[in-house]
Design an enzyme around this catalytic site. Structure first.
Site, PDB file in Angstrom:
ATOM      1  N   SER A  28       0.823  -1.218   0.000  1.00  0.00           N
ATOM      2  CA  SER A  28       0.000   0.000   0.000  1.00  0.00           C
ATOM      3  C   SER A  28       0.856   1.267   0.000  1.00  0.00           C
ATOM      4  CB  SER A  28      -0.925   0.002   1.210  1.00  0.00           C
ATOM      5  OG  SER A  28      -1.766  -1.132   1.166  1.00  0.00           O
TER       6      SER A  28
ATOM      7  N   ASN B 215      -6.930   0.023   0.315  1.00  0.00           N
ATOM      8  CA  ASN B 215      -6.666  -0.648   1.589  1.00  0.00           C
ATOM      9  C   ASN B 215      -7.400   0.147   2.669  1.00  0.00           C
ATOM     10  OD1 ASN B 215      -5.765  -1.878   3.878  1.00  0.00           O
ATOM     11  ND2 ASN B 215      -3.581  -1.707   3.412  1.00  0.00           N
TER      12      ASN B 215
ATOM     13  N   CYS C 137      -6.343  -1.966   6.986  1.00  0.00           N
ATOM     14  CA  CYS C 137      -5.136  -2.243   7.776  1.00  0.00           C
ATOM     15  C   CYS C 137      -5.553  -2.329   9.248  1.00  0.00           C
ATOM     16  CB  CYS C 137      -4.084  -1.159   7.582  1.00  0.00           C
ATOM     17  SG  CYS C 137      -2.629  -1.443   8.610  1.00  0.00           S
TER      18      CYS C 137
ATOM     19  N   GLY D 178      -2.017 -16.110   6.654  1.00  0.00           N
ATOM     20  CA  GLY D 178      -1.588 -17.495   6.440  1.00  0.00           C
ATOM     21  C   GLY D 178      -2.743 -18.470   6.640  1.00  0.00           C
TER      22      GLY D 178
ATOM     23  N   GLY E 111      -4.853 -16.864   3.375  1.00  0.00           N
ATOM     24  CA  GLY E 111      -4.416 -18.229   3.670  1.00  0.00           C
ATOM     25  C   GLY E 111      -4.293 -19.162   2.486  1.00  0.00           C
TER      26      GLY E 111
ATOM     27  N   GLY F 174      -0.438 -14.152  -0.704  1.00  0.00           N
ATOM     28  CA  GLY F 174       0.533 -13.318   0.009  1.00  0.00           C
ATOM     29  C   GLY F 174       1.470 -14.163   0.838  1.00  0.00           C
TER      30      GLY F 174
HETATM   31  C1  DHB Z   1       0.054  -3.746   7.412  1.00  0.00           C
HETATM   32  C2  DHB Z   1      -0.886  -3.410   6.464  1.00  0.00           C
HETATM   33  C3  DHB Z   1      -1.969  -4.242   6.243  1.00  0.00           C
HETATM   34  O1  DHB Z   1      -2.942  -3.948   5.352  1.00  0.00           O
HETATM   35  C4  DHB Z   1      -2.088  -5.419   6.965  1.00  0.00           C
HETATM   36  O2  DHB Z   1      -3.131  -6.217   6.728  1.00  0.00           O
HETATM   37  C5  DHB Z   1      -1.152  -5.754   7.918  1.00  0.00           C
HETATM   38  C6  DHB Z   1      -0.083  -4.912   8.140  1.00  0.00           C
HETATM   39  C7  DHB Z   1       1.202  -2.862   7.699  1.00  0.00           C
HETATM   40  O3  DHB Z   1       1.793  -2.256   6.783  1.00  0.00           O
HETATM   41  O4  DHB Z   1       1.558  -2.762   8.867  1.00  0.00           O
END
Ligand code: DHB
Length: 279
Positions: free
Chosen positions: A23, A102, A105, A192, A219, A240
């Protein structure tokens, strides 16, 4: 990963069908102090703190990928509508095939769940981007909410092109010897294999409640994990944490495993079993 042209190019070379960037926001951000990521028994826990070079500098990374035929989706985070529009517009300028918002987070103050939990704000953000920038908009949602379906519907009302479900789940790991949380930020996002049933449930609920495609993530480590998400209603999937567990060949491996499973089960196209779980 995916914060710079080099790592993106490597994933393309390893067979990823498309890329979602780490992001990117308006200003450069250093992120949190270490430790920022832990491997736990059943998944990864991370709180990076949205480290990124900022949207202006990110143009240099995107420039190096201009010749690539692989679509690059620019993930963006922001605190308000105007910033989201600006970021989306810059990503389009840089040649991004789409943007992924995003709004999920699990710990970044102002930027994450505050936006992703506010239905009216989310709809305004999506519709403002769609009105001002001609670019596909995906909205990545958090499972850390009471009702993920109504948030997906708000994104759809704003004319989002797709829903991405799910982002990480807020978690914590405590060191028994020091008695303190290990991550410098204390809490982080859990990802995961462990979160797959949560992601599958979210996709299953959302896919029946919206008329736009759902992209499944959370996951997915093997072809069979991907197939489960397709059956839940996903039209595409993202990977991921499994890049960590299986290495960057994971994209080819998962594709082969999907193909093999389809061959042994007599399927010719993925569309034959998308949403099979509720049909
Ligand atoms: C971070 C960003 C995210 O979207 C996430 O799911 C977990 C961590 C981050 O950059 O800290």
């Amino acid at each position: 990963m995916d914060e710079d042209a080099g790592s993106i190019q490597r994933m393309i070379d390893c067979g990823a069908g498309a890329i979602v960037t780490k992001s990117i926001g308006m200003q450069p951000r250093e992120g949190y102090a270490n430790p920022t990521i832990l491997e736990l028994e059943f998944g990864l826990l991370n709180a990076m703190g949205l480290p990124n070079p900022g949207i202006d500098q990110y143009g240099n990374e995107m420039k190096q990928l201009q010749k690539s035929k692989t679509p690059i989706i620019g993930s963006i985070y922001a605190a308000d509508t105007q910033e989201f529009v600006m970021l989306a517009s810059k990503m389009k300028q840089y040649g991004a095939a789409g943007v992924e918002l995003n709004v999920s987070c699990p710990h970044a103050k102002q930027y994450g769940l505050e936006v992703g939990c506010d239905i009216a704000l989310l709809q305004t953000i999506v519709s403002s981007i769609k009105q001002k920038v001609r670019i596909p908009v995906f909205v990545k949602l958090s499972p850390n909410v009471v009702n993920i379906v109504e948030i997906a519907q708000a994104a759809e009302k704003g004319k989002a092109d797709a829903i991405v479900a799910i982002n990480t789940i807020k978690g914590m790991k405590i060191d028994l010897e020091t008695t303190h949380p290990i991550l410098a930020n204390k809490t982080g996002g859990y990802s995961g294999k462990a979160i797959k049933p949560i992601g599958v449930r979210c996709v299953y609920d959302i896919a029946q409640s919206v008329n736009i495609p759902v992209i499944g993530v959370g996951g997915i480590t093997t072809g069979e994990d991907a197939i489960e998400y397709f059956m839940a209603g996903a039209s595409a999937i993202q990977i991921g944490s499994a890049v960590y567990y299986r290495g960057p060949d994971v994209f080819k491996q998962v594709c082969k495993e999907i193909n093999d499973w389809m061959d042994t089960h007599g399927y010719k196209k993925i569309t034959e079993f998308i949403g099979a779980a509720y049909q």
